[in-house]
Write a protein that holds these residues in place. Sequence first.
Motif, PDB file in Angstrom:
ATOM      1  N   ILE A  31       0.986  -1.074   0.348  1.00 52.34           N
ATOM      2  CA  ILE A  31       0.230   0.089  -0.035  1.00 52.34           C
ATOM      3  C   ILE A  31       1.088   1.184  -0.544  1.00 52.34           C
ATOM      4  CG2 ILE A  31      -1.684   1.219   0.525  1.00 52.34           C
ATOM      5  CD1 ILE A  31      -2.297  -1.524   3.047  1.00 52.34           C
ATOM      6  N   ILE A  32      -0.002   2.001  -0.665  1.00 50.40           N
ATOM      7  CA  ILE A  32       1.167   3.261  -0.943  1.00 50.40           C
ATOM      8  C   ILE A  32      -0.068   4.354  -0.917  1.00 50.40           C
ATOM      9  CG2 ILE A  32       2.020   4.628  -2.486  1.00 50.40           C
ATOM     10  CD1 ILE A  32       3.452   2.495  -3.722  1.00 50.40           C
ATOM     11  N   VAL A  33       0.579   5.214   0.494  1.00 46.89           N
ATOM     12  CA  VAL A  33      -0.338   6.638   0.629  1.00 46.89           C
ATOM     13  C   VAL A  33       0.069   7.553   0.925  1.00 46.89           C
ATOM     14  CG1 VAL A  33      -0.917   7.704   2.896  1.00 46.89           C
ATOM     15  CG2 VAL A  33      -0.331   4.775   3.056  1.00 46.89           C
ATOM     16  N   LEU A  34      -0.886   8.127  -0.180  1.00 43.45           N
ATOM     17  CA  LEU A  34      -0.163   9.682  -0.538  1.00 43.45           C
ATOM     18  C   LEU A  34      -1.284  10.402   0.531  1.00 43.45           C
ATOM     19  CD1 LEU A  34      -0.964   9.307  -3.961  1.00 43.45           C
ATOM     20  CD2 LEU A  34       0.644   9.835  -3.837  1.00 43.45           C
ATOM     21  N   LYS A  35      -0.743  11.627   0.598  1.00 43.26           N
ATOM     22  CA  LYS A  35      -1.506  12.473   1.399  1.00 43.26           C
ATOM     23  C   LYS A  35      -1.056  14.191   0.291  1.00 43.26           C
ATOM     24  CE  LYS A  35      -2.680  14.734   5.976  1.00 43.26           C
ATOM     25  NZ  LYS A  35      -2.422  14.159   7.533  1.00 43.26           N
ATOM     26  N   ILE A  39       3.713  10.807  -0.946  1.00 42.27           N
ATOM     27  CA  ILE A  39       3.788   9.506  -0.599  1.00 42.27           C
ATOM     28  C   ILE A  39       4.558   9.882   0.888  1.00 42.27           C
ATOM     29  CG2 ILE A  39       4.812   7.149  -0.523  1.00 42.27           C
ATOM     30  CD1 ILE A  39       5.101   8.319  -3.297  1.00 42.27           C
ATOM     31  N   THR A  40       3.229   9.593   2.104  1.00 41.40           N
ATOM     32  CA  THR A  40       3.736   9.714   2.958  1.00 41.40           C
ATOM     33  C   THR A  40       3.864   8.260   3.698  1.00 41.40           C
ATOM     34  OG1 THR A  40       1.225   8.947   4.141  1.00 41.40           O
ATOM     35  CG2 THR A  40       1.892  11.968   3.584  1.00 41.40           C
ATOM     36  N   ASN A  41       3.220   7.090   3.825  1.00 42.10           N
ATOM     37  CA  ASN A  41       3.205   5.285   3.873  1.00 42.10           C
ATOM     38  C   ASN A  41       3.565   4.727   3.097  1.00 42.10           C
ATOM     39  OD1 ASN A  41       1.309   6.821   6.317  1.00 42.10           O
ATOM     40  ND2 ASN A  41       3.510   5.937   7.530  1.00 42.10           N
ATOM     41  N   VAL A  42       4.346   3.793   2.827  1.00 47.20           N
ATOM     42  CA  VAL A  42       4.353   2.978   2.245  1.00 47.20           C
ATOM     43  C   VAL A  42       4.616   1.081   2.887  1.00 47.20           C
ATOM     44  CG1 VAL A  42       5.627   1.515   0.015  1.00 47.20           C
ATOM     45  CG2 VAL A  42       5.247   3.158   0.016  1.00 47.20           C
ATOM     46  N   GLY A  43       3.705   0.342   2.773  1.00 44.27           N
ATOM     47  CA  GLY A  43       3.865  -1.088   3.175  1.00 44.27           C
ATOM     48  C   GLY A  43       3.398  -1.925   3.148  1.00 44.27           C
ATOM     49  N   LEU A  48       1.031  -1.095   8.565  1.00 43.82           N
ATOM     50  CA  LEU A  48       0.685   0.099   7.857  1.00 43.82           C
ATOM     51  C   LEU A  48       0.023   0.248   9.018  1.00 43.82           C
ATOM     52  CD1 LEU A  48       0.241   0.889   4.747  1.00 43.82           C
ATOM     53  CD2 LEU A  48       1.956   1.767   6.001  1.00 43.82           C
ATOM     54  N   ILE A  49      -1.425  -0.673   9.892  1.00 46.43           N
ATOM     55  CA  ILE A  49      -1.879  -0.870  10.856  1.00 46.43           C
ATOM     56  C   ILE A  49      -0.762  -0.815  12.372  1.00 46.43           C
ATOM     57  CG2 ILE A  49      -3.240  -1.927  12.309  1.00 46.43           C
ATOM     58  CD1 ILE A  49      -4.208  -3.138   9.627  1.00 46.43           C
ATOM     59  N   ASN A  53       0.626   5.931  11.586  1.00 47.52           N
ATOM     60  CA  ASN A  53       0.811   6.237  10.660  1.00 47.52           C
ATOM     61  C   ASN A  53      -0.361   7.056  10.155  1.00 47.52           C
ATOM     62  OD1 ASN A  53       0.064   4.499   9.237  1.00 47.52           O
ATOM     63  ND2 ASN A  53       1.646   3.410   9.379  1.00 47.52           N
ATOM     64  N   ASP A  54       0.290   8.176   8.945  1.00 44.86           N
ATOM     65  CA  ASP A  54      -1.242   8.643   8.228  1.00 44.86           C
ATOM     66  C   ASP A  54      -2.747   7.301   7.911  1.00 44.86           C
ATOM     67  OD1 ASP A  54      -0.630  10.345   8.706  1.00 44.86           O
ATOM     68  OD2 ASP A  54       0.605  11.411   6.203  1.00 44.86           O
ATOM     69  N   PHE A  55      -1.639   5.692   7.464  1.00 43.47           N
ATOM     70  CA  PHE A  55      -2.931   5.283   7.510  1.00 43.47           C
ATOM     71  C   PHE A  55      -3.859   4.664   8.601  1.00 43.47           C
ATOM     72  CE2 PHE A  55      -3.256   0.545   6.332  1.00 43.47           C
ATOM     73  CZ  PHE A  55      -4.472   1.070   5.076  1.00 43.47           C
ATOM     74  N   SER A  56      -3.332   4.617   9.497  1.00 44.08           N
ATOM     75  CA  SER A  56      -3.647   3.470  10.699  1.00 44.08           C
ATOM     76  C   SER A  56      -4.784   4.614  11.467  1.00 44.08           C
ATOM     77  CB  SER A  56      -2.590   2.868  11.600  1.00 44.08           C
ATOM     78  OG  SER A  56      -1.957   4.258  12.513  1.00 44.08           O
ATOM     79  N   ASP A  57      -4.228   6.402  11.473  1.00 43.94           N
ATOM     80  CA  ASP A  57      -4.989   7.257  11.134  1.00 43.94           C
ATOM     81  C   ASP A  57      -6.612   7.182  11.036  1.00 43.94           C
ATOM     82  OD1 ASP A  57      -3.536   8.125  13.351  1.00 43.94           O
ATOM     83  OD2 ASP A  57      -2.290   9.105  12.147  1.00 43.94           O
TER      84      ASP A  57
END
Length: 71
Positions: A31-35, A39-43, A48-49, A53-57
Motif C-alpha cells: 500500500i502506498i499512502v498519499l497525503k 507519499i507518506t507511508n509505504v508497506g 501500516l496498521i 501513521n496516516d494510514f492507521s489514523d
Amino acid sequence: MLYDIKTGFLNHQTRVLVTNNVQFLPNVDQIIVLKNGTITNVGTYQELIDNGNDFSDFLQEYSGSENKEFL
C-alpha cells in the motif's frame, strides 16, 4: 461476491489498484499512502496498521462507524 485480486489471468502481473474502499486493502501486497499529493507511508496492510501513521489514523477514523472488522 468479492473478486480476489490475487488470482486469475493477471495473477503474475503487476497491477495498480487505486481505491478508497478499504475492504480490498488487506488483500494487496503493498500500500502506498498519499497525503496532499505526497507519499507518506509505504508497506503492507499489517505493517501500516502496526506503525501508527496516516494510514492507521485513516482506518481509525473510518472504522468509527460500522467497519471495525478492518482493524
